[in-house]
Motif scaffolding. Sequence first.
Motif, PDB file in Angstrom:
ATOM      1  N   UNK A  32       0.911  -0.952  -0.001  1.00 19.80           N
ATOM      2  CA  UNK A  32       0.100  -0.257  -0.392  1.00 19.80           C
ATOM      3  C   UNK A  32       0.622   1.225   0.128  1.00 19.80           C
ATOM      4  N   UNK A  33       0.720   2.355  -1.551  1.00 21.11           N
ATOM      5  CA  UNK A  33       1.203   3.145  -0.709  1.00 21.11           C
ATOM      6  C   UNK A  33       0.199   3.867  -0.142  1.00 21.11           C
ATOM      7  N   UNK A  34      -0.305   4.068   0.825  1.00 22.10           N
ATOM      8  CA  UNK A  34      -0.988   5.051   1.502  1.00 22.10           C
ATOM      9  C   UNK A  34      -0.297   4.361   3.339  1.00 22.10           C
ATOM     10  N   UNK A  35      -0.132   3.119   3.797  1.00 23.93           N
ATOM     11  CA  UNK A  35      -0.440   2.524   4.790  1.00 23.93           C
ATOM     12  C   UNK A  35       0.906   1.780   5.177  1.00 23.93           C
ATOM     13  N   UNK A  39       0.260  -7.275   1.281  1.00 20.07           N
ATOM     14  CA  UNK A  39      -0.470  -8.046   1.488  1.00 20.07           C
ATOM     15  C   UNK A  39      -0.525  -9.410  -0.247  1.00 20.07           C
ATOM     16  N   UNK A  40      -1.049 -10.539   0.284  1.00 15.65           N
ATOM     17  CA  UNK A  40      -1.459 -11.410  -0.663  1.00 15.65           C
ATOM     18  C   UNK A  40      -2.372 -12.194  -0.381  1.00 15.65           C
ATOM     19  N   UNK A  41      -3.590 -12.894  -1.348  1.00 16.38           N
ATOM     20  CA  UNK A  41      -3.220 -12.887  -3.052  1.00 16.38           C
ATOM     21  C   UNK A  41      -3.368 -11.167  -3.251  1.00 16.38           C
ATOM     22  N   UNK A  42      -3.306 -10.895  -4.450  1.00 18.00           N
ATOM     23  CA  UNK A  42      -3.480  -9.502  -4.872  1.00 18.00           C
ATOM     24  C   UNK A  42      -4.710  -9.123  -5.026  1.00 18.00           C
ATOM     25  N   UNK A  43      -5.406  -7.997  -4.406  1.00 20.38           N
ATOM     26  CA  UNK A  43      -6.586  -7.608  -4.722  1.00 20.38           C
ATOM     27  C   UNK A  43      -6.441  -6.179  -5.107  1.00 20.38           C
ATOM     28  N   UNK A  44      -7.989  -5.331  -5.621  1.00 18.70           N
ATOM     29  CA  UNK A  44      -7.255  -3.707  -6.017  1.00 18.70           C
ATOM     30  C   UNK A  44      -7.426  -3.296  -4.728  1.00 18.70           C
ATOM     31  N   UNK A  45      -7.384  -3.183  -3.051  1.00 18.13           N
ATOM     32  CA  UNK A  45      -7.777  -2.594  -2.349  1.00 18.13           C
ATOM     33  C   UNK A  45      -6.617  -2.839  -1.571  1.00 18.13           C
ATOM     34  N   UNK A  49      -6.348  -0.839   4.489  1.00 16.51           N
ATOM     35  CA  UNK A  49      -6.887   0.517   4.873  1.00 16.51           C
ATOM     36  C   UNK A  49      -7.470   0.859   3.910  1.00 16.51           C
ATOM     37  N   UNK A  50      -7.706   0.060   2.926  1.00 16.09           N
ATOM     38  CA  UNK A  50      -8.935  -0.193   1.887  1.00 16.09           C
ATOM     39  C   UNK A  50      -8.506   0.768   0.506  1.00 16.09           C
ATOM     40  N   UNK A  51      -6.782   1.498   0.771  1.00 15.43           N
ATOM     41  CA  UNK A  51      -6.370   2.185  -0.615  1.00 15.43           C
ATOM     42  C   UNK A  51      -6.392   1.236  -1.583  1.00 15.43           C
ATOM     43  N   UNK A  52      -7.192   2.573  -2.555  1.00 16.45           N
ATOM     44  CA  UNK A  52      -6.291   1.771  -4.048  1.00 16.45           C
ATOM     45  C   UNK A  52      -5.476   2.179  -4.778  1.00 16.45           C
ATOM     46  N   UNK A  53      -4.806   2.765  -3.910  1.00 16.07           N
ATOM     47  CA  UNK A  53      -2.615   3.305  -4.472  1.00 16.07           C
ATOM     48  C   UNK A  53      -1.687   2.150  -3.676  1.00 16.07           C
TER      49      UNK A  53
END
Length: 137
Positions: A32-35, A39-45, A49-53
């Motif tokens: 996560x670029x925000x926090x 994580x793994x496996x990959x997911x969109x968020x 923290x649910x960031x999309x970045x």
Amino acid sequence: MSDYKKPIPVPSLESQPYWDGLREHKLLMPRCDACGHYWFPPSLLCRHCSSAKWSWTATSGRGRIFSYVVYHRVYHPGFADEVPYAVAVIELEEGPRMISNVIGIAPDKLVCDMKVEIAYHAISPTVTLPKFKPVAG
Ligand SMILES: [Zn+2]
């Protein structure tokens, strides 16, 4: 490689960078670029923290055996020559857990918390599998 008889993973659009990294001997995980959470496996968020970045980020390739099982039964003919073999949940130093094999050690010598590092196994021109081997300490 041509006599490889086990199922070969098929990269998805979502997982393609992971497989590209393995082919170049890098273990990439979403970070996560925000926090900063991995994580793994990959997911969109981001799962924290649910960031999309987020960015595919190289990890150390080191971790520990979180848990494991030893397969004695042949569930697929491609594995017939390898039983017994270990399937382990590896917890990377960066936090994510992934399922892999532990190689280079007899399955009855494995213990939880054993330190391991990645070993790259190319099985086709496009797919390299991440396996793990024990390290000292
Ligand atoms: Zn986050």
